[in-house]
Design an enzyme around this catalytic site. Structure first.
Site, short mmCIF file in Angstrom:
data_model
loop_
_atom_site.label_atom_id
_atom_site.label_comp_id
_atom_site.label_asym_id
_atom_site.label_seq_id
_atom_site.Cartn_x
_atom_site.Cartn_y
_atom_site.Cartn_z
CB CYS A 156 -0.96 -0.04 1.17
SG CYS A 156 -2.18 1.28 1.17
CG ASP A 213 -6.74 -1.25 -5.11
OD1 ASP A 213 -7.41 -0.31 -4.64
OD2 ASP A 213 -5.57 -1.49 -4.77
CG HIS A 245 -5.96 -1.44 -1.41
ND1 HIS A 245 -4.95 -1.03 -2.26
CD2 HIS A 245 -5.59 -1.03 -0.18
CE1 HIS A 245 -4.02 -0.40 -1.56
NE2 HIS A 245 -4.40 -0.38 -0.29
#
Length: 276
Positions: A156, A213, A245
């Protein structure tokens, strides 16, 4: 949360214990890697303005270990990131995850992502890149790391940093970026995004992204792929069509076991292919 002064952060900084408050409750699928046969725990990394804490894991015997920098998510170096370092160490790596937000605040103690975002927004990319340089220096001089076998992986927020650090440090052998943001608005503290460095990249990076995502549009992934074609890095991007995600985050509802295991296998193969 008040910003920690530089003088105070040196005295009070420490790695998180357990999982970040903002990610409770923890999923039943959480993976736990023990430290048997390892030296694992908190260390302090000398940096330009003092020290930052880090979590490192390394085999208890041996030396000249390949080094893997493990770059945190927005939630800091909490138990999930620490566990990933132990996974690497059990495979023979010296893995180290520095606390890259600690000057701005201890995000692991914040209960809401809305409290965390303003802290992270204050973290300068230049500070992060410098701290990672210092982390490698420490790993080589103080922890039996091999300067000729350097790799990086991040998740991330750390996925974006993985791309940027690979452009900053061409001595890296390889990197794997998990769902790091590729395109964004430049600011004084974050002046570049991966799309801006892609064409000049020389370090081979494997990007692992989710087709579902909602925070990283697939058109930006395709833009990045296109830019990478003009680089000499031979980087690649894999998209898992049904993955959201944070599909590697086994402690969260976003975890997808199939894609996470496949991604981990690809990471290890990528490192081996490139000599780490």
């Amino acid at each position: 949360m008040k910003e920690i002064t530089r003088r105070k952060f040196i005295a009070t900084a420490t790695v998180a214990t357990g999982f970040a408050l903002a990610v409770q409750p923890i999923s039943a699928e959480v993976i736990t890697t023990d430290a048997k046969g390892l030296v694992a725990g908190a260390v302090k990394i000398p940096v330009k303005d003092g020290e930052i804490p880090a979590y490192r894991a390394v085999p208890a015997t041996g030396e000249n270990f390949p080094i893997v920098l493990v770059i945190q998510e927005i939630f800091g170096v909490h138990e999930h990131i620490q566990d990933i370092t132990r996974r690497f160490a059990q495979l023979g790596y010296l893995a180290i995850a520095p606390e890259l937000f600690i000057r701005q605040g201890d995000v692991s103690k914040l209960s809401s992502i809305d409290e965390i975002r303003p802290i992270v927004a204050k973290v300068p990319d230049a500070q992060v890149l410098s701290d990672l340089d210092a982390t490698i220096d420490w790993a080589v001089k103080s922890a039996k790391g091999n300067a000729n076998k350097l790799a990086i992986t991040g998740f991330c927020w750390g996925g974006r940093i993985t791309w940027l650090y690979a452009a900053h440090n061409p001595k890296l052998k390889a990197g794997v970026a998990w769902y790091g943001r590729l395109v964004g608005d430049a600011t004084k503290l974050q002046p570049k995004y991966p799309i801006d460095i892609a064409s000049k990249l020389t370090v081979p990076i494997l990007g692992l992204y989710g087709g579902k995502d909602t925070g990283i549009p697939l058109d930006t992934v395709e833009q990045m792929r296109d830019r990478l074609k003009s680089s000499s890095s031979k980087s690649e991007i894999i998209v898992y069509p049904d993955a959201p995600h944070a599909f590697f985050a086994d402690y969260r509802p976003s975890y997808r076991e199939k894609e996470a295991k496949e991604g981990w296998k690809r990471l290890l193969a990528w490192f081996k292919e490139h000599g780490v």
